[in-house]
Motif scaffolding. Sequence first.
Motif, PDB file in Angstrom:
ATOM      1  N   UNK A 191       0.791  -1.226   0.000  1.00  0.00           N
ATOM      2  CA  UNK A 191       0.000   0.000   0.000  1.00  0.00           C
ATOM      3  C   UNK A 191       0.819   1.268   0.000  1.00  0.00           C
ATOM      4  N   UNK A 192       2.123   1.139  -0.207  1.00  0.00           N
ATOM      5  CA  UNK A 192       3.012   2.296  -0.056  1.00  0.00           C
ATOM      6  C   UNK A 192       3.129   3.155  -1.307  1.00  0.00           C
ATOM      7  N   UNK A 193       2.688   2.624  -2.449  1.00  0.00           N
ATOM      8  CA  UNK A 193       2.827   3.395  -3.681  1.00  0.00           C
ATOM      9  C   UNK A 193       4.264   3.527  -4.131  1.00  0.00           C
ATOM     10  N   UNK A 194       5.022   2.425  -4.094  1.00  0.00           N
ATOM     11  CA  UNK A 194       6.427   2.464  -4.490  1.00  0.00           C
ATOM     12  C   UNK A 194       6.569   2.908  -5.940  1.00  0.00           C
ATOM     13  N   UNK A 195       7.704   3.527  -6.236  1.00  0.00           N
ATOM     14  CA  UNK A 195       7.965   3.974  -7.597  1.00  0.00           C
ATOM     15  C   UNK A 195       8.186   2.787  -8.536  1.00  0.00           C
ATOM     16  N   UNK A 196       8.934   1.797  -8.066  1.00  0.00           N
ATOM     17  CA  UNK A 196       9.246   0.634  -8.900  1.00  0.00           C
ATOM     18  C   UNK A 196       9.905  -0.437  -8.046  1.00  0.00           C
ATOM     19  N   UNK A 197       9.994  -1.636  -8.628  1.00  0.00           N
ATOM     20  CA  UNK A 197      10.833  -2.701  -8.084  1.00  0.00           C
ATOM     21  C   UNK A 197      11.867  -3.042  -9.145  1.00  0.00           C
ATOM     22  N   UNK A 198      13.136  -3.020  -8.763  1.00  0.00           N
ATOM     23  CA  UNK A 198      14.221  -3.386  -9.670  1.00  0.00           C
ATOM     24  C   UNK A 198      14.766  -4.749  -9.309  1.00  0.00           C
ATOM     25  N   UNK A 199      14.866  -5.634 -10.283  1.00  0.00           N
ATOM     26  CA  UNK A 199      15.353  -6.990 -10.049  1.00  0.00           C
ATOM     27  C   UNK A 199      16.685  -7.193 -10.748  1.00  0.00           C
ATOM     28  N   UNK A 200      17.659  -7.712 -10.016  1.00  0.00           N
ATOM     29  CA  UNK A 200      18.905  -8.123 -10.650  1.00  0.00           C
ATOM     30  C   UNK A 200      18.674  -9.458 -11.355  1.00  0.00           C
ATOM     31  N   UNK A 201      19.027  -9.505 -12.636  1.00  0.00           N
ATOM     32  CA  UNK A 201      18.984 -10.752 -13.398  1.00  0.00           C
ATOM     33  C   UNK A 201      20.381 -10.996 -13.961  1.00  0.00           C
ATOM     34  N   UNK A 202      20.901 -12.188 -13.770  1.00  0.00           N
ATOM     35  CA  UNK A 202      22.296 -12.444 -14.117  1.00  0.00           C
ATOM     36  C   UNK A 202      22.520 -12.479 -15.627  1.00  0.00           C
ATOM     37  N   UNK A 203      21.711 -13.243 -16.365  1.00  0.00           N
ATOM     38  CA  UNK A 203      22.026 -13.450 -17.784  1.00  0.00           C
ATOM     39  C   UNK A 203      20.903 -12.941 -18.680  1.00  0.00           C
ATOM     40  N   UNK A 204      21.245 -12.012 -19.559  1.00  0.00           N
ATOM     41  CA  UNK A 204      20.288 -11.501 -20.533  1.00  0.00           C
ATOM     42  C   UNK A 204      20.482 -12.064 -21.923  1.00  0.00           C
ATOM     43  N   UNK A 205      21.511 -12.907 -22.099  1.00  0.00           N
ATOM     44  CA  UNK A 205      21.783 -13.486 -23.406  1.00  0.00           C
ATOM     45  C   UNK A 205      21.964 -12.402 -24.460  1.00  0.00           C
ATOM     46  N   UNK A 206      21.545 -12.707 -25.682  1.00  0.00           N
ATOM     47  CA  UNK A 206      21.604 -11.726 -26.758  1.00  0.00           C
ATOM     48  C   UNK A 206      20.305 -10.940 -26.876  1.00  0.00           C
TER      49      UNK A 206
END
Length: 401
Positions: A84-99
């Motif tokens: 209920x806080x109205x966060x701006x965003x959630x950012x997730x670290x992802x290790x591999x994005x490939x091509x």
Amino acid sequence: MTTSENLVLVINCGSSSIKYQLLEPQSGEVAASGLVERIGEDDSAVEHHCGRRVLERSGRIPDHRAGLQQVFELFDETGFDLAGAGLRAVGHRVVHGGEVFHEPTPVTDEVVATILALADLAPLHNPPNAIGIESVRELLPGVPQVAVFDTAFFFHLPAAAATYAIDRKVAAEYGIRRYGFHGTSHEYVSGRAAEFLGRDPKQLRQIIFHLGNGASASAVRGGRPIDTSMGLTPLEGLVMGTRPGDLDPGILGHLAHAGGFDVERIDELLNRESGLKGMAGVNDFRELRRLIDAGDENARLAYDVYVHRLRRYLGAYLVALGGVDVITFTAGVGENNPDVRADALAGLSAFGIEVDQELNTSEDRSARRISPPDAPVAVLVVPTNEELAIARAASRVVTSA
């Protein structure tokens, strides 16, 4: 005063852990943070920091979904309702994005499916990364989610540095190239080093050592990487806590033929039973030092191999860059182990590289110079802040949407 609408929640799901921070991306002010450790084991543990309050929990946490649920409950307990806080965003670290992914990317069902499809390239990391994203999407359905990829900083490596010398048709069919990892850290630290020195990054030749349980090196010229030690997967390059780094691929065929090792056994060996742990039985540098001081020859050899590999990459990058202006150490070992820093750079005064013993052993934990003031090459220790970099990237994506 920071309001919840300005805050970004950063989630980093590792193979058996969850690191998280709730922070304001502009100032870097941290409202709360914590760590879930040993997921899937009987002695799982959670430590949650909110202001001056520290909450701790112990007991088995079966999976990442359960871990994130407990994290949200701890936020509730400290009076912060994330939903209920109205966060701006959630950012997730992802290790591999490939091509596929080389920019911070808004999360969709298709993005999650692709992250899972890339799991063969990062089997210990991409699956929990995807589970973390799916869990938080369920817990915070109205909050924008952004995936930030570890490989992104190195996506535009020069072709000569990114290409493996194998059949080009096979490489193209299976996406085989050098991707590099820890890119969020290398990008942040290279920029922070330039800022510390008061120099324009475009004018600097940098070598960065990100030394944690996973370890990588990069050569950065003009603010852009020209080479890095990790490759198709996080296995290549420096010696790490449980990974071997550079390895003659013929060893794998030999183990398959002579020892009957199948793919799963080889994967377990390379990801969990090699590196410092394979050589010395431990992968914590504090324990390694204790064993060395006790006269353990295996521990001593493991340390020497570790440093030898660092020096080999240092030499290669000196040549690739045509000289160096700044060498920076970061991450857990890089920031906290003066012996590694001193031994990696010993005997290199002819190249303008020196370490001041007093500065190197200082208890200061902020960004600092550990080379003599008049040394031609600046040697720095710069704490990495991947969470801040991810928060800023997620905030930019939401702002531009």
